[in-house]
Design an enzyme around this catalytic site. Structure first.
Site, PDB file in Angstrom:
ATOM      1  N   GLU A 174      -0.940  -5.252  -5.979  1.00 44.99           N
ATOM      2  CA  GLU A 174      -0.502  -4.011  -5.335  1.00 44.99           C
ATOM      3  C   GLU A 174      -0.270  -4.222  -3.839  1.00 44.99           C
ATOM      4  OE1 GLU A 174      -3.298  -0.859  -5.929  1.00 44.99           O
ATOM      5  OE2 GLU A 174      -1.917   0.700  -5.255  1.00 44.99           O
ATOM      6  N   GLY A 203      -4.581   7.526  -3.421  1.00 40.09           N
ATOM      7  CA  GLY A 203      -5.629   8.499  -3.686  1.00 40.09           C
ATOM      8  C   GLY A 203      -6.950   7.805  -4.029  1.00 40.09           C
ATOM      9  N   ALA A 204      -6.858   6.639  -4.709  1.00 34.73           N
ATOM     10  CA  ALA A 204      -8.081   5.995  -5.178  1.00 34.73           C
ATOM     11  C   ALA A 204      -8.326   4.606  -4.589  1.00 34.73           C
ATOM     12  CB  ALA A 204      -8.083   5.912  -6.704  1.00 34.73           C
ATOM     13  N   SER A 205      -7.293   3.969  -4.020  1.00 36.31           N
ATOM     14  CA  SER A 205      -7.550   2.688  -3.343  1.00 36.31           C
ATOM     15  C   SER A 205      -6.625   2.550  -2.144  1.00 36.31           C
ATOM     16  CB  SER A 205      -7.360   1.505  -4.308  1.00 36.31           C
ATOM     17  OG  SER A 205      -5.998   1.250  -4.530  1.00 36.31           O
ATOM     18  N   THR A 206      -6.967   1.574  -1.309  1.00 33.96           N
ATOM     19  CA  THR A 206      -6.143   1.337  -0.129  1.00 33.96           C
ATOM     20  C   THR A 206      -5.974  -0.170   0.061  1.00 33.96           C
ATOM     21  OG1 THR A 206      -5.822   1.929   2.196  1.00 33.96           O
ATOM     22  CG2 THR A 206      -8.067   1.361   1.558  1.00 33.96           C
ATOM     23  N   GLN A 207      -4.801  -0.580   0.524  1.00 33.10           N
ATOM     24  CA  GLN A 207      -4.489  -2.004   0.646  1.00 33.10           C
ATOM     25  C   GLN A 207      -4.105  -2.371   2.082  1.00 33.10           C
ATOM     26  OE1 GLN A 207      -4.821  -0.693  -2.856  1.00 33.10           O
ATOM     27  NE2 GLN A 207      -2.754  -0.203  -2.191  1.00 33.10           N
TER      28      GLN A 207
HETATM   29  N1  LIG Z   1       2.609  15.647   0.704  1.00 28.75           N
HETATM   30  C1  LIG Z   1       1.512  15.010   0.319  1.00 28.75           C
HETATM   31  C2  LIG Z   1       1.531  14.234  -0.861  1.00 28.75           C
HETATM   32  C3  LIG Z   1       0.357  13.583  -1.212  1.00 28.75           C
HETATM   33  N2  LIG Z   1      -0.754  13.714  -0.459  1.00 28.75           N
HETATM   34  C4  LIG Z   1      -1.989  13.008  -0.799  1.00 28.75           C
HETATM   35  O1  LIG Z   1      -1.740  11.630  -0.767  1.00 28.75           O
HETATM   36  C5  LIG Z   1      -2.598  10.984  -1.696  1.00 28.75           C
HETATM   37  C6  LIG Z   1      -1.813  10.240  -2.700  1.00 28.75           C
HETATM   38  O2  LIG Z   1      -1.107   9.274  -2.157  1.00 28.75           O
HETATM   39  P1  LIG Z   1      -0.258   8.371  -3.137  1.00 28.75           P
HETATM   40  O3  LIG Z   1       0.183   7.237  -2.328  1.00 28.75           O
HETATM   41  O4  LIG Z   1       0.730   9.144  -3.876  1.00 28.75           O
HETATM   42  O5  LIG Z   1      -1.468   7.901  -4.136  1.00 28.75           O
HETATM   43  P2  LIG Z   1      -1.394   7.355  -5.598  1.00 28.75           P
HETATM   44  O6  LIG Z   1      -0.320   6.352  -5.668  1.00 28.75           O
HETATM   45  O7  LIG Z   1      -1.328   8.463  -6.566  1.00 28.75           O
HETATM   46  O8  LIG Z   1      -2.847   6.681  -5.731  1.00 28.75           O
HETATM   47  P3  LIG Z   1      -3.266   5.142  -5.879  1.00 28.75           P
HETATM   48  O9  LIG Z   1      -2.270   4.329  -5.108  1.00 28.75           O
HETATM   49  O10 LIG Z   1      -4.633   5.055  -5.290  1.00 28.75           O
HETATM   50  O11 LIG Z   1      -3.260   4.857  -7.334  1.00 28.75           O
HETATM   51  C7  LIG Z   1      -3.328  12.048  -2.467  1.00 28.75           C
HETATM   52  O12 LIG Z   1      -4.609  12.100  -1.926  1.00 28.75           O
HETATM   53  C8  LIG Z   1      -2.555  13.289  -2.180  1.00 28.75           C
HETATM   54  O13 LIG Z   1      -3.422  14.387  -2.136  1.00 28.75           O
HETATM   55  C9  LIG Z   1      -0.745  14.454   0.692  1.00 28.75           C
HETATM   56  O14 LIG Z   1      -1.766  14.529   1.378  1.00 28.75           O
HETATM   57  N3  LIG Z   1       0.389  15.109   1.068  1.00 28.75           N
HETATM   58 CA   LIG Z   2      -0.085   4.239  -4.775  1.00 25.73          CA
END
Ligand SMILES: Nc1ccn([C@@H]2O[C@H](COP(=O)(O)OP(=O)(O)OP(=O)(O)O)[C@@H](O)[C@H]2O)c(=O)n1
Ligand SMILES: [Ca+2]
Length: 498
Positions: A174, A203-207
């Protein structure tokens, strides 16, 4: 007879032979130029396509990429042509009703069928990559994770595209593919330029991924990814922190407040006036916090905002462990990190949050950024709701926490200073394509980035046509001059005799 001869000799007009040569010459010029231009005119562009589904922890998104059909093995630029946000939550949220995970993708798959020309569909690869949400589900309940994949597979196999599989990406992949995307879109790889680091907050991890002179991979091989791209070798440092995406980090912070199993929790990261009743079971439903669940807890607690940035910073810091490090240097939680180097692109939630807070300008001193965020956190919840009537209330309630978390992660976690903070650029798109791991993933799986630099034609198309045209005109001109030298002296000599 002599009068006639005189008239003929004094006639200033070229002979018919000369006229014929000139006419033929002009026709030749026109024909040659036309042929050169027509022959080399690019035929209407035909494209090939690739589709990647990003099954993130908070939501799924579909991206369609296209590239010129005749250049797919090296020189053609791949660009994003369409994206679609799947309605509802991420696929990991359908653990108890997996079929809904498959259903949820149908609308975006329909859009993909409308976007990709029908005759290209069967040769269009389709990939699904899942990230931290599915990693966590797999840890807690691997059979539920298998069922979700099964449902998703069934939905994707029925599409007209060439389905290539669905899988969980490792944190390393990732991070590395996010870095490839950013540098590919910036044209840094092909030209062998200095690269940009990549910061991705989900939402669940950071890189975090970057190239550092300080890093050769030997100190911590698990953080090292080697690439040979366009003839250049890269030794990339990358790390993915599971549970440090902003939703899971918030759970960890609130879990730290609720160790006593209280019925009321005063939270400095939420605005004053914010008051929501929440379930303990929902708060502790993730492996990132489940180990810390107090023995005796009531069913619910009142989550009450206090709106204090300084205090919020302190509680956010409490989720980072800075005490143990077996390497020469660490970021946090005993994870090796070499010296930060070069510019960085920060995308996904880094961008969403900082853009909402109007804090994407990193030339602003870090102290000013903190002051502005402090003022924002101190604003009452009622006022915030009035100021942003169209923003999703769940997101809105969390921006004070999210902003504080981002600044703490960057400065305390990764060690960006007041000086190096300005090396970060908060970005969403680069040249029309979203920054994220999906493009890098597809480029890798379709072997679209060659290890060696491709041979490029010495001249661009326009330059080639211009040179051919100019040379043709010159040559024809020379021929005409030659023709005139042959015929003209004869006529003038005859005139001189008289
Ligand atoms: N306009 C937005 C859209 C999303 N979010 C927040 O951004 C985070 C999600 O970011 P994203 O990169 O979409 O995460 P995912 O890909 O879903 O999660 P992961 O990569 O950890 O699997 C979430 O906490 C969501 O609440 C936000 O604050 N404002
Ligand atoms: Ca993501």
């Amino acid at each position: 007879m002599s009068a006639q001869r005189e008239m003929k000799e004094k006639n200033p007009w070229p002979t018919p032979v000369t006229i014929i040569i000139i006419v033929i010459g002009v026709i030749a010029i026109v024909a040659l130029v036309t042929v050169a231009v027509l022959q080399n005119k690019p035929v209407p562009q035909k494209y090939k396509y690739g589709i990647v589904l990003d099954a993130g922890s908070s939501h799924t998104a579909l991206y369609i990429y296209q590239w010129p059909a005749e250049k797919d093995n090296n020189t053609g630029r791949v660009e994003q042509t369409h994206s679609c946000k799947v309605k509802g939550k991420g696929i990991s949220s359908y653990a108890s009703e997996p079929w809904k995970a498959g259903e949820s993708l149908k609308e975006c798959m329909g859009e993909a069928e409308e976007t990709v020309p029908k005759e290209r569909a069967h040769e269009t690869p389709l990939y699904l990559g899942a990230t931290a949400g599915m990693r966590l589900l797999d840890i807690v309940n691997s059979s539920a994770s298998k069922n979700v994949f099964q449902a998703v597979e069934n939905a994707l196999r029925n599409s007209p595209f060439s389905y290539q599989g669905a899988r969980i990406l490792s944190g390393q992949e990732e991070g590395a593919f996010g870095w490839v995307t950013v540098n590919y879109l910036d044209d840094r790889l092909k030209q062998g330029l200095k690269t940009t680091g990549a910061l991705d907050l989900g939402g669940a991890s950071t890189q975090i991924s970057f190239i550092s002179n300080d890093f050769d991979g030997s100190e911590s091989p698990i953080n090292s990814v080697n690439f040979r791209l366009y003839g250049n070798d890269y030794n990339l440092y990358t790390h993915s922190f599971l549970c440090y995406g902003k939703d899971q980090a918030l759970k960890m912070v609130v879990a730290n407040h609720t160790q006593s199993g209280a019925t009321t929790v005063l939270d400095p990261c939420f605005h004053s006036g914010y008051n929501e009743t929440k379930n303990y079971s929902v708060l502790y439903d993730s492996p990132c916090v489940s180990g810390r669940k107090p023995q005796e807890v009531p069913e619910k607690f009142d989550h009450i905002g206090k709106g204090n940035f300084q205090e919020c910073q302190e509680v956010v810091k409490s989720v980072f462990n800075f005490t143990s490090c077996k390497y020469s240097r660490c970021s946090f939680n005993g994870v090796f990190q070499p010296l930060l180097q070069g510019p960085f692109g920060a995308f996904s939630a880094y961008y969403f949050v900082m853009n909402f807070l109007n804090l994407t300008d990193t030339s602003m001193p870090l102290e000013t950024v903190k002051e502005k965020l402090s003022q924002y956190c101190a604003t009452s919840w009622d006022k915030i709701k009035i100021q942003h009537p169209t923003v999703n209330v769940k997101y809105l309630a969390e921006y004070c926490f999210s902003g504080t978390y981002i600044l703490t992660l960057l400065t305390e976690g990764y060690d960006f200073t007041a000086v190096t903070y300005s090396n970060i650029k908060f970005i969403k798109k680069i040249k029309g394509s979203d920054a994220g791991w999906t493009l890098g993933y597809m480029l890798n799986l379709t072997n679209m980035i060659p290890a060696e630099a491709p041979d490029s034609p010495p001249l661009p198309h326009a330059g080639y046509v211009s040179i051919v045209t100019i040379m043709t005109i010159l040559l024809i001109g020379l021929l005409l001059l030659l023709a005139l030298r042959i015929f003209w002296p004869r006529c003038s000599k005859k005139t001189q005799i008289v």
